[in-house]
Design an enzyme around this catalytic site. Structure first.
Site, PDB file in Angstrom:
ATOM      1  N   ASP A 466     -16.500 -16.775 -67.945  1.00 22.92           N
ATOM      2  CA  ASP A 466     -16.910 -15.407 -67.902  1.00 22.92           C
ATOM      3  C   ASP A 466     -15.742 -14.210 -67.913  1.00 22.92           C
ATOM      4  OD1 ASP A 466     -18.982 -17.282 -67.323  1.00 22.92           O
ATOM      5  OD2 ASP A 466     -19.421 -16.298 -65.456  1.00 22.92           O
ATOM      6  N   HIS A 467     -14.733 -14.661 -68.481  1.00 20.23           N
ATOM      7  CA  HIS A 467     -13.526 -13.649 -68.340  1.00 20.23           C
ATOM      8  C   HIS A 467     -13.430 -13.160 -69.782  1.00 20.23           C
ATOM      9  CE1 HIS A 467     -12.337 -15.490 -64.428  1.00 20.23           C
ATOM     10  NE2 HIS A 467     -13.224 -14.808 -64.389  1.00 20.23           N
ATOM     11  N   ILE A 468     -13.811 -12.207 -70.434  1.00 18.57           N
ATOM     12  CA  ILE A 468     -13.806 -11.924 -71.666  1.00 18.57           C
ATOM     13  C   ILE A 468     -12.640 -11.037 -72.246  1.00 18.57           C
ATOM     14  CG2 ILE A 468     -15.042 -11.047 -73.708  1.00 18.57           C
ATOM     15  CD1 ILE A 468     -17.696 -11.683 -71.765  1.00 18.57           C
TER      16      ILE A 468
END
Length: 530
Positions: A466-468
């Protein structure tokens, strides 16, 4: 004739980055409109949704999932075409995805900004750690970050705080849990560096938020609001005079003369259309939706880099039973990491590695594991009690390099109910990460041996984190980047991007604090120009 605008600045996206920028601009007397696809949802409603949901492992589940503003786990939201099913947990409501982020708030290291120069891989940033240091301080005080002022967060064993700090953390670190103490006492003597994880989960009253009371429910929702979420500064921005418009999905940026953006077009759930004008625009719609909006609008893409260079901290996991009760699940869901390979010359060969010690209550995972083995009745209860006390969960992440072929685009097959394309993602983990994973598995074997453990799972395969990052990449050359050192698009002087999508390298730490720091820095520039 004087041009009339709806606002000095329009910001698209009310997450932590957009809301902090909106608050900073409103505090300086600028008129601000903040657009949000979703709605305001009170905390009590989200907590009740979580309590009544049978899908406790789905962190998106307590949040609104509407046909016009779907959560990312909706099956039609992301169409994957790569080898990896890219599926981050993203939300659409005021405050954004920081409602369920666990609040890790690391600074990058100075060397993270110089990957090409120091290690010959990836890209350099056009700014340095020193350029951001004072903005890190402002971001930490805005979020109420609890952290250690004495540790070397690079994990290299320095005897003083690192990276360099001009100002202490606003909140001291919380006491170590028994789980963290015991793992540290046995594993650290073997040469592993245990580092406290700075976090925006205050342990004393801060900015109207209470201190953490140890509910161990940071994800999917902190029941009391001790953990920071972006709605805090959405509310501050509103109180400072900003106008927040919900149920308003931006779908087009309108170009005018001299390359400037003159309006944003948005659409509501009832398909009503709105055109809003401003002197400046800031797109803060996360690392997937921001490039999608730019591509749909045919703006800011003279370099052909919009949507490309997608990076995540794609990871893997280890679960095992220790030979002694450790009692995980008391206190915060994350407290610290094992950092031996956050930085060093090895980064010319393979990715950096972060091992995070997950501290969630493990009963659900253990029960599912036992039921798959057909263990039921009194024996099930007995084994849950035994395993829950000894459960160790290591969540490991890697840094990926920016590759143009890893990209996000508007979907050509799916649209929301109000006719706006969803997302198509093409993402393949790279060789740099794979080589890092081999080193991580060596660590896994050592952790299990030191704790005289019994392995439950040590080969999870790649997992979403979830770290875009990278999708509107920053650079010093308009031919191969989307924004400059100030997060201003090369193609449009009044269009700024506030998203972790501007990151030039991924490192291995959660990107939100750096994103907030850069959003505040950009807001300051806009305030001086408007």
């Amino acid at each position: 004739m004087t041009t009339q605008y709806d606002a000095d600045v329009i910001i698209v996206g009310s997450g932590a980055l957009g809301s902090n920028a909106a608050h900073a601009l409103a505090e300086k007397g600028k008129s601000v409109i903040l657009l949000e696809t979703g709605n305001w949802i009170p905390r009590w409603k989200i907590v009740e949704n979580f309590r009544s949901s049978p899908r406790k492992g789905n962190h998106d589940d307590p949040y609104p999932n509407t046909p016009w503003a779907p959560v990312s786990f909706d099956p039609n939201y992301i169409e994957n075409t790569g080898s990896f099913q890219f599926l981050p947990g993203m939300l659409h409501l005021v405050g954004g995805t920081t409602w369920h982020w666990a609040a890790a708030t690391w600074r990058l290291l100075p060397n993270d900004f110089k990957m090409k120069t120091l290690y010959g891989v990836g890209r350099d940033w056009p700014i340095s750690y020193d350029d951001l240091e004072s903005w890190y301080v402002k971001a930490e005080y805005a979020l109420g970050v609890a952290g250690s002022d004495i540790e070397d967060q690079s994990g290299q064993g320095r005897k003083s705080v690192y990276p360099p700090r001009s100002t202490p953390y606003p909140v001291p670190p919380e006491a170590e849990t028994y789980y963290f103490q015991r793992l540290k006492a046995r594993i650290a003597p073997e040469g592993y560096h245990f580092i406290h994880e700075p976090n925006a989960r205050t342990n004393k009253p801060w900015d109207g938020r209470p201190g953490c009371s140890g509910n161990n429910n940071c994800m999917p929702v902190c029941p009391i609001g001790a953990m920071y979420s972006g709605d805090v500064h959405a509310r501050h921005a509103q109180n400072a005079g900003a106008k927040i418009i919900t149920d308003a999905t931006a779908y087009k940026l309108e170009k005018g003369e001299n390359g400037k953006i003159v309006a944003v077009h948005c659409r509501s759930s009832d398909n009503s259309e709105h055109r809003l004008t401003a002197r400046y625009f800031m797109i803060a719609a996360n690392g997937l939706e921001t490039p999608k909006l730019l591509l749909m609008s045919d703006v800011a893409n003279s370099s052909d880099q919009v949507g490309r260079n997608l990076m995540d901290h794609t990871g893997m996991g280890l679960q095992f039973l220790a030979d002694e009760p450790l009692w995980p699940g008391r206190g915060p869901v994350q407290q610290g990491c094992i950092f031996n390979m956050r930085d060093g010359a090895f980064r010319s060969e393979h990715s950096a590695i972060k091992h995070a010690l997950t501290n969630t209550v493990p009963n659900r995972a253990i029960t599912e594991h036992l039921l798959k083995k057909n263990i039921v009745g009194p024996e099930l209860d007995k084994q849950i009690r035994h395993m829950a006390a000894r459960w160790v969960d290591v969540s490991t992440v890697f840094e990926i390099l920016p590759h143009p072929e890893n990209r996000v685009q508007p979907s050509t097959t799916h649209k929301t109910s109000n006719g706006i394309p969803t997302l198509k993602v093409h993402y393949n983990p790279d060789e740099y990460m794979r080589l890092g994973s081999l080193k991580a598995k060596e660590d896994f074997a050592k952790f299990v041996k030191i704790m005289n453990g019994t392995v439950i799972e040590d080969n999870t395969g790649w997992q979403n984190r979830d770290h875009i990052m990278g999708t509107v990449i920053m650079g010093d050359n308009p031919r191969d980047s989307v924004v400059d050192k100030d997060c201003r698009t090369w193609d449009h002087s009044n269009l700024f991007l506030a998203t972790t999508g501007v990151f030039s390298s991924s490192s291995v730490v959660n990107p939100t604090l750096t994103g907030v720091a850069m959003a505040l820095r950009s807001a300051d520039i806009i305030a001086r120009e408007v």
